[in-house]
Structure formats: C-alpha cells, structure tokens
Design a protein around this motif. Structure first.
Motif, PDB file in Angstrom:
ATOM      1  N   ARG A  36     -40.133 -72.982  42.811  1.00 44.15           N
ATOM      2  CA  ARG A  36     -39.124 -72.362  41.942  1.00 44.15           C
ATOM      3  C   ARG A  36     -37.680 -72.549  42.420  1.00 44.15           C
ATOM      4  O   ARG A  36     -36.751 -72.095  41.759  1.00 44.15           O
ATOM      5  N   GLU A  38     -34.050 -73.971  43.048  1.00 49.26           N
ATOM      6  CA  GLU A  38     -33.124 -74.785  42.260  1.00 49.26           C
ATOM      7  C   GLU A  38     -32.732 -76.022  43.068  1.00 49.26           C
ATOM      8  O   GLU A  38     -32.796 -76.024  44.300  1.00 49.26           O
ATOM      9  N   PRO A  39     -32.324 -77.091  42.373  1.00 47.30           N
ATOM     10  CA  PRO A  39     -32.004 -78.350  43.056  1.00 47.30           C
ATOM     11  C   PRO A  39     -30.978 -78.229  44.185  1.00 47.30           C
ATOM     12  O   PRO A  39     -31.133 -78.863  45.231  1.00 47.30           O
ATOM     13  N   HIS A  40     -29.948 -77.416  44.010  1.00 49.26           N
ATOM     14  CA  HIS A  40     -28.947 -77.307  45.074  1.00 49.26           C
ATOM     15  C   HIS A  40     -29.526 -76.635  46.319  1.00 49.26           C
ATOM     16  O   HIS A  40     -29.109 -76.921  47.435  1.00 49.26           O
ATOM     17  N   ALA A  49     -36.617 -82.735  44.329  1.00 51.72           N
ATOM     18  CA  ALA A  49     -37.529 -82.000  43.449  1.00 51.72           C
ATOM     19  C   ALA A  49     -38.943 -82.582  43.484  1.00 51.72           C
ATOM     20  O   ALA A  49     -39.931 -81.839  43.445  1.00 51.72           O
TER      21      ALA A  49
END
Length: 69
Positions: A36, A38-40, A49
């Motif tokens: 879950r 986030e990409p950053h 990812a």
C-alpha cells in the motif's frame, strides 16, 4: 511425570508454535503495508512499485532464512 511427552516439554513446543505463528502474521502485515505504500515512499526505501508488488505477493512461508532464526 516429566518426560519427553509430559508437561515439561509441552509448553516449550506450544510457545515455539505460537512464536512461529506470530512471526508469520507479522510478516503478512508487513508485506500488506508494503503493497500500500505510495511511490514516493517506495523511493525512500529504494524500491520501485514492481519490486514492492513482487515482495508483497510472496507467501508467508517464503521468508529469508535470516528472518527465521
């Protein structure tokens, strides 16, 4: 009578099973949280990812050997 099959050894075995179950559940929770992110945040820990999804989809019994000791 305290034998291999008696009271003396039963609690140790039970705690070992409980410890393994707790470890498996913790690993499952960690992988679910990883899925879950986030990409950053993945960038912050050095993952993309695709690699995070790959790790998150591994079964709970598939843990690195260094984690099982």
């Amino acid at each position: 009578m305290d034998t291999v099959f008696g009271r003396l050894y039963a609690p140790r075995h039970r705690s070992s099973v409980i410890n393994r179950l707790n470890s498996a559940m913790a690993l499952h929770r960690s992988r679910a949280r990883l899925a879950r992110l986030e990409p950053h945040l993945l960038d912050d820990i050095g993952l993309d990812a695709e690699r995070a999804a790959e790790e998150a989809s591994r079964p709970i019994w598939d843990a690195p050997s260094c984690w099982t000791k």
